[in-house]
Design an enzyme around this catalytic site. Structure first.
Site, short mmCIF file in Angstrom:
data_model
loop_
_atom_site.label_atom_id
_atom_site.label_comp_id
_atom_site.label_asym_id
_atom_site.label_seq_id
_atom_site.Cartn_x
_atom_site.Cartn_y
_atom_site.Cartn_z
N GLY A 139 -2.81 -11.71 9.14
CA GLY A 139 -1.96 -10.73 9.72
C GLY A 139 -1.58 -9.48 8.87
O GLY A 139 -0.63 -8.81 9.29
N HIS A 182 5.94 -9.18 0.23
CA HIS A 182 7.18 -9.39 0.98
C HIS A 182 8.08 -10.46 0.30
O HIS A 182 7.57 -11.50 -0.32
CB HIS A 182 6.82 -10.15 2.30
CG HIS A 182 6.08 -9.42 3.26
ND1 HIS A 182 6.41 -9.04 4.44
CD2 HIS A 182 4.72 -9.24 3.37
CE1 HIS A 182 5.43 -8.18 5.17
NE2 HIS A 182 4.25 -8.68 4.52
N HIS A 198 1.01 -5.01 -0.66
CA HIS A 198 2.25 -5.47 -0.71
C HIS A 198 2.61 -6.84 -0.98
O HIS A 198 2.17 -7.63 -0.41
CB HIS A 198 3.14 -4.55 0.41
CG HIS A 198 2.45 -5.02 1.66
ND1 HIS A 198 1.25 -4.52 2.27
CD2 HIS A 198 2.86 -5.76 2.75
CE1 HIS A 198 0.99 -5.30 3.39
NE2 HIS A 198 2.09 -5.82 3.77
N HIS A 247 -2.28 -1.46 2.13
CA HIS A 247 -1.73 -1.03 0.55
C HIS A 247 -1.07 -2.20 0.40
O HIS A 247 -0.28 -2.55 0.80
CB HIS A 247 -0.95 -0.04 0.92
CG HIS A 247 -0.42 0.64 -0.52
ND1 HIS A 247 -0.43 2.17 -0.96
CD2 HIS A 247 0.42 -0.11 -1.51
CE1 HIS A 247 0.02 2.09 -2.11
NE2 HIS A 247 0.54 0.98 -2.56
N HIS A 285 -2.66 2.88 -5.20
CA HIS A 285 -3.09 2.39 -4.17
C HIS A 285 -4.05 1.54 -4.40
O HIS A 285 -5.22 1.68 -4.96
CB HIS A 285 -3.54 3.35 -3.24
CG HIS A 285 -4.23 2.69 -1.86
ND1 HIS A 285 -3.41 2.65 -0.68
CD2 HIS A 285 -5.47 2.29 -1.52
CE1 HIS A 285 -4.35 2.26 0.17
NE2 HIS A 285 -5.53 1.70 -0.38
N CYS A 310 1.37 4.85 0.95
CA CYS A 310 1.16 5.91 0.00
C CYS A 310 2.29 7.03 0.32
O CYS A 310 2.83 7.67 -0.77
CB CYS A 310 -0.24 6.49 -0.40
SG CYS A 310 -1.22 5.34 -1.26
N THR A 368 -1.20 -5.94 8.07
CA THR A 368 -1.40 -4.72 8.97
C THR A 368 -1.32 -3.43 8.28
O THR A 368 -1.89 -2.33 8.79
CB THR A 368 -0.18 -4.49 10.14
OG1 THR A 368 1.19 -4.64 9.64
CG2 THR A 368 -0.24 -6.05 11.11
N CYS A 417 -2.58 6.68 4.04
CA CYS A 417 -2.17 5.46 3.83
C CYS A 417 -0.46 5.53 4.16
O CYS A 417 0.45 6.19 3.33
CB CYS A 417 -2.33 4.74 2.40
SG CYS A 417 -1.49 3.22 2.21
P1 AMP Z 1 1.70 -7.01 6.57
O1 AMP Z 1 1.98 -7.47 8.08
O2 AMP Z 1 1.85 -8.10 5.64
O3 AMP Z 1 0.83 -6.00 6.48
O4 AMP Z 1 3.14 -6.36 6.52
C1 AMP Z 1 3.46 -4.84 6.64
C2 AMP Z 1 4.99 -4.80 6.83
O5 AMP Z 1 5.10 -3.38 6.85
C3 AMP Z 1 5.44 -5.56 8.22
O6 AMP Z 1 6.47 -6.34 7.82
C4 AMP Z 1 6.37 -4.05 8.83
O7 AMP Z 1 7.42 -4.66 9.56
C5 AMP Z 1 6.28 -3.44 7.62
N1 AMP Z 1 6.62 -1.72 7.71
C6 AMP Z 1 5.87 -1.19 8.73
N2 AMP Z 1 5.89 0.18 8.74
C7 AMP Z 1 7.20 0.26 7.80
C8 AMP Z 1 8.02 1.39 7.50
N3 AMP Z 1 7.69 2.74 7.75
N4 AMP Z 1 8.93 1.19 6.75
C9 AMP Z 1 9.30 -0.35 6.17
N5 AMP Z 1 8.53 -1.36 6.52
C10 AMP Z 1 7.16 -1.00 7.35
ZN ZN Z 2 -1.57 3.38 -0.11
#
Ligand code: AMP
Ligand code: ZN
Length: 115
Positions: free
Chosen positions: A93, A102, A100, A98, A46, A7, A95, A4
């Site tokens: 959306g 925003h 999170h 884990h 996680h 993680c 992606t 992940c």
């Molecule tokens: P989501 O589309 O809600 O799953 O958001 C995933 C977020 O993770 C996106 O806004 C990406 O820009 C962000 N993201 C992906 N990889 C990284 C990383 N290595 N460091 C910081 N943010 C990341």
């Molecule tokens: Zn995770």
């Protein structure tokens, strides 16, 4: 979870730009910011999305929102305001699977709700 992305960010195996850490929560700058401040808040334990967190570890939601309160206060963005978003599942959306949150702030944000 060994493969992940978030993680690995918590463990330090993948670098991040940390904005906050306590025993439960880690927050860092989104690599592709959608606002002047774009932070991601995650729990160190996680779960895959907000529903799994709410059902399996509801106390994690408190941990996250307390951390959001601390960081937004410390950055002085509470009065002008901030936005919290969690994308849950493919139609939203999501992606990274884990959970999170925003947190966007630091400027007037575009209206919310457009498709
Ligand atoms: P989501 O589309 O809600 O799953 O958001 C995933 C977020 O993770 C996106 O806004 C990406 O820009 C962000 N993201 C992906 N990889 C990284 C990383 N290595 N460091 C910081 N943010 C990341
Ligand atoms: Zn995770």
């Amino acid at each position: 979870m060994s493969d992940c992305l978030f993680c690995k960010i918590v463990s330090g195996d993948i670098p991040s730009s940390k904005v906050y850490e306590d025993e439960n929560v880690f927050a860092f700058n989104d690599i592709s910011p959608m606002a002047k401040n774009h932070w991601l808040f995650i729990h160190k334990e996680h779960t895959k999305n907000a529903n799994e967190m709410a059902n399996e570890n509801p106390e994690h939601l408190l941990d996250i929102f307390k951390a959001i309160s601390v960081v937004t206060s410390d950055h002085g963005v509470v009065e002008n305001g901030y936005r919290v978003i969690t994308n849950c599942g493919p139609d939203a959306g999501q992606t990274v699977f884990h959970t999170h949150f925003h947190v966007l702030s630091g400027e007037k944000l575009a209206g919310f709700g457009a498709k």
